[in-house]
Design a protein around this motif. Sequence first.
Motif, PDB file in Angstrom:
ATOM      1  N   THR A   1       0.854  -1.083   0.377  1.00 51.72           N
ATOM      2  CA  THR A   1       0.103   0.246   0.249  1.00 51.72           C
ATOM      3  C   THR A   1       0.962   1.465   0.147  1.00 51.72           C
ATOM      4  OG1 THR A   1      -0.260  -0.123   2.279  1.00 51.72           O
ATOM      5  CG2 THR A   1      -2.244  -1.632   1.544  1.00 51.72           C
TER       6      THR A   1
ATOM      7  N   GLY B   1       3.097   4.159  -1.160  1.00 51.05           N
ATOM      8  CA  GLY B   1       3.602   4.525  -2.658  1.00 51.05           C
ATOM      9  C   GLY B   1       4.820   5.926  -1.972  1.00 51.05           C
TER      10      GLY B   1
ATOM     11  N   ASN C   1      -5.558  -2.058   6.568  1.00 53.25           N
ATOM     12  CA  ASN C   1      -4.077  -1.577   6.214  1.00 53.25           C
ATOM     13  C   ASN C   1      -4.222  -1.062   5.118  1.00 53.25           C
ATOM     14  OD1 ASN C   1      -0.994  -2.068   6.376  1.00 53.25           O
ATOM     15  ND2 ASN C   1      -1.436  -3.629   4.636  1.00 53.25           N
ATOM     16  N   GLN C   2      -4.850  -1.306   4.246  1.00 55.04           N
ATOM     17  CA  GLN C   2      -5.096  -0.357   2.894  1.00 55.04           C
ATOM     18  C   GLN C   2      -5.489   0.615   2.699  1.00 55.04           C
ATOM     19  OE1 GLN C   2      -6.402  -2.386  -0.818  1.00 55.04           O
ATOM     20  NE2 GLN C   2      -5.907  -4.147  -0.276  1.00 55.04           N
TER      21      GLN C   2
ATOM     22  N   GLY D   1      -2.754   2.997   4.325  1.00 55.96           N
ATOM     23  CA  GLY D   1      -2.045   3.135   3.314  1.00 55.96           C
ATOM     24  C   GLY D   1      -2.226   4.112   2.314  1.00 55.96           C
ATOM     25  N   ARG D   2      -3.455   4.263   2.431  1.00 52.63           N
ATOM     26  CA  ARG D   2      -4.124   5.470   1.232  1.00 52.63           C
ATOM     27  C   ARG D   2      -3.963   6.530   2.103  1.00 52.63           C
ATOM     28  NH1 ARG D   2      -7.528   0.852  -0.825  1.00 52.63           N
ATOM     29  NH2 ARG D   2      -7.895   1.497  -2.841  1.00 52.63           N
TER      30      ARG D   2
ATOM     31  N   LYS E   1      -1.982   7.658   4.411  1.00 52.50           N
ATOM     32  CA  LYS E   1      -0.442   7.579   4.091  1.00 52.50           C
ATOM     33  C   LYS E   1       0.061   8.671   3.352  1.00 52.50           C
ATOM     34  CE  LYS E   1       3.914   6.122   4.795  1.00 52.50           C
ATOM     35  NZ  LYS E   1       5.451   5.474   4.808  1.00 52.50           N
ATOM     36  N   ASN E   2      -0.042   7.657   2.195  1.00 54.12           N
ATOM     37  CA  ASN E   2       0.173   8.619   0.696  1.00 54.12           C
ATOM     38  C   ASN E   2      -0.449   9.488   0.657  1.00 54.12           C
ATOM     39  OD1 ASN E   2       1.483   5.813   0.590  1.00 54.12           O
ATOM     40  ND2 ASN E   2      -0.290   5.101  -0.839  1.00 54.12           N
TER      41      ASN E   2
ATOM     42  N   LEU F   1       1.375  12.052   2.634  1.00 57.30           N
ATOM     43  CA  LEU F   1       3.217  12.682   1.617  1.00 57.30           C
ATOM     44  C   LEU F   1       2.878  13.758   1.147  1.00 57.30           C
ATOM     45  CD1 LEU F   1       4.040   9.016   1.065  1.00 57.30           C
ATOM     46  CD2 LEU F   1       4.978  10.368   2.374  1.00 57.30           C
TER      47      LEU F   1
ATOM     48  N   ALA G   1       5.032  12.123   6.758  1.00 58.40           N
ATOM     49  CA  ALA G   1       5.661  10.778   6.412  1.00 58.40           C
ATOM     50  C   ALA G   1       4.922   9.885   7.119  1.00 58.40           C
ATOM     51  CB  ALA G   1       7.270  10.386   6.029  1.00 58.40           C
TER      52      ALA G   1
ATOM     53  N   VAL H   1       3.096   3.641  10.207  1.00 52.21           N
ATOM     54  CA  VAL H   1       1.896   2.766  10.003  1.00 52.21           C
ATOM     55  C   VAL H   1       2.528   1.622  10.759  1.00 52.21           C
ATOM     56  CG1 VAL H   1       0.035   1.583   8.539  1.00 52.21           C
ATOM     57  CG2 VAL H   1       0.952   3.980   7.736  1.00 52.21           C
TER      58      VAL H   1
ATOM     59  N   LEU I   1       1.188  -1.909  13.149  1.00 51.38           N
ATOM     60  CA  LEU I   1      -0.244  -4.031  12.152  1.00 51.38           C
ATOM     61  C   LEU I   1      -1.386  -3.159  12.820  1.00 51.38           C
ATOM     62  CD1 LEU I   1       3.502  -6.016  13.094  1.00 51.38           C
ATOM     63  CD2 LEU I   1       2.260  -5.205  10.992  1.00 51.38           C
TER      64      LEU I   1
ATOM     65  N   ALA J   1       5.852  13.395  -6.842  1.00 53.07           N
ATOM     66  CA  ALA J   1       4.301  12.387  -5.133  1.00 53.07           C
ATOM     67  C   ALA J   1       4.466  11.416  -5.263  1.00 53.07           C
ATOM     68  CB  ALA J   1       3.046  13.493  -6.510  1.00 53.07           C
ATOM     69  N   ALA J   2       3.500  11.269  -4.258  1.00 51.31           N
ATOM     70  CA  ALA J   2       3.877   9.950  -4.039  1.00 51.31           C
ATOM     71  C   ALA J   2       3.168   9.122  -5.289  1.00 51.31           C
ATOM     72  CB  ALA J   2       2.266   9.627  -2.968  1.00 51.31           C
ATOM     73  N   LEU J   3       3.571   7.092  -5.504  1.00 49.39           N
ATOM     74  CA  LEU J   3       2.841   6.418  -6.328  1.00 49.39           C
ATOM     75  C   LEU J   3       1.218   6.670  -5.824  1.00 49.39           C
ATOM     76  CD1 LEU J   3       5.343   3.987  -6.550  1.00 49.39           C
ATOM     77  CD2 LEU J   3       5.492   6.337  -8.144  1.00 49.39           C
ATOM     78  N   VAL J   4       0.502   6.312  -6.726  1.00 53.44           N
ATOM     79  CA  VAL J   4      -1.339   6.170  -6.165  1.00 53.44           C
ATOM     80  C   VAL J   4      -1.597   5.193  -6.264  1.00 53.44           C
ATOM     81  CG1 VAL J   4      -2.084   8.616  -6.929  1.00 53.44           C
ATOM     82  CG2 VAL J   4      -1.958   6.312  -8.426  1.00 53.44           C
ATOM     83  N   GLU J   5      -2.839   5.025  -6.492  1.00 59.94           N
ATOM     84  CA  GLU J   5      -3.180   3.776  -5.264  1.00 59.94           C
ATOM     85  C   GLU J   5      -3.049   2.714  -7.277  1.00 59.94           C
ATOM     86  OE1 GLU J   5      -6.836   3.835  -4.289  1.00 59.94           O
ATOM     87  OE2 GLU J   5      -7.713   3.003  -5.151  1.00 59.94           O
TER      88      GLU J   5
END
Lengths: 129, 183
Positions: free
Chosen positions: A86, A88, B96-97, B100-101, B103-104, B107, B112, B115, B117, B173-177
């Motif tokens: 997840t 990025g 988690n997903q 994660g989004r 977090k991205n 950014l 930052a 994360v 568990l 930029a952060a990578l996107v999903e």
Amino acid sequence: MKKTTVLVVDDSCAVRQLISMLLVRAGFAMAQAADGVQGLAIIDSQRDIDMVICDINMPNMNGLEMLEKVKAKPENKSLPILMLTTEGDVALVKRAKQAGAVGWIVKPFNPAQLVQTVGHLTGESPKAP
Amino acid sequence: MSLNAKDHLILNGLYIESCQALLAAYGLSVDVQEHGARATGRSGVCYISVLSASCEGISVSSMLKIDQYLVVSLHPLAPADISQPDLEDWCLELNNQLVGRVKNKLLNFGRALVVGLPVLLTGTDVTSVAAPNSEVQRYSVEAASGQIVFTLATLVSPGVELHEFEPASDRQAALVEGALALF
């Protein structure tokens, strides 16, 4: 003829199952590990792993640590390791690239794209679904 | 009103966007609504996953409370292939997903998150509880197969201010999903 074997390392059983189902259908053999410690042990003990798909955030040992430990061994230099996470954060992407990963996919992934990418990285033509 | 009201609003905005994107990725295109104070929820079997993340001055905790049949419908495998542990595992992975989004997206504000568990609670009539001093917002979605309640608890230290980078910024930029990068 030996099938190309892919190890999937992810603490999510659902993700491991999904990836295994997709790749078995495409003609690959699969191995699974739930964290970096298990993944490292399988790579060390099972010499027929042809490619690794690895998550980042996992208990015991995360995917980046596992990647760095695997790639520190000369015999694993050519083993393709694809990160599937997840995360990025480009800083982490750069760290993985420097450590020797071959690529990075941000979850959720496109199943067809993943199968195609595994085929590309292993030099194997995936079977049509 | 909190000293950091604007920052809490930003965090909640990012969270709602992430909730909608998460559900859309698994075939549920719906609006995530504020969960009203009088909403009582349902009484069947549900799963709760809790996941915390933090960075300097910011701490967030995401709680997902999902009815069992909705977890089944969001699971990528066919219902016949899904066991009880698979449902628990999927509830954790969804959170988690989701985080994660978030977090991205954060950014792009120069923050930052680290994360943790996810952990799981399960049972009937389970009520999620947030840490004291947190700003807590609840959102929910009603689907044919059940309800999902998202709870975001945020703590923002005094003096912390979130500012999004300008699009023209030279920062990557952060990578996107769904993004694929081959090296």
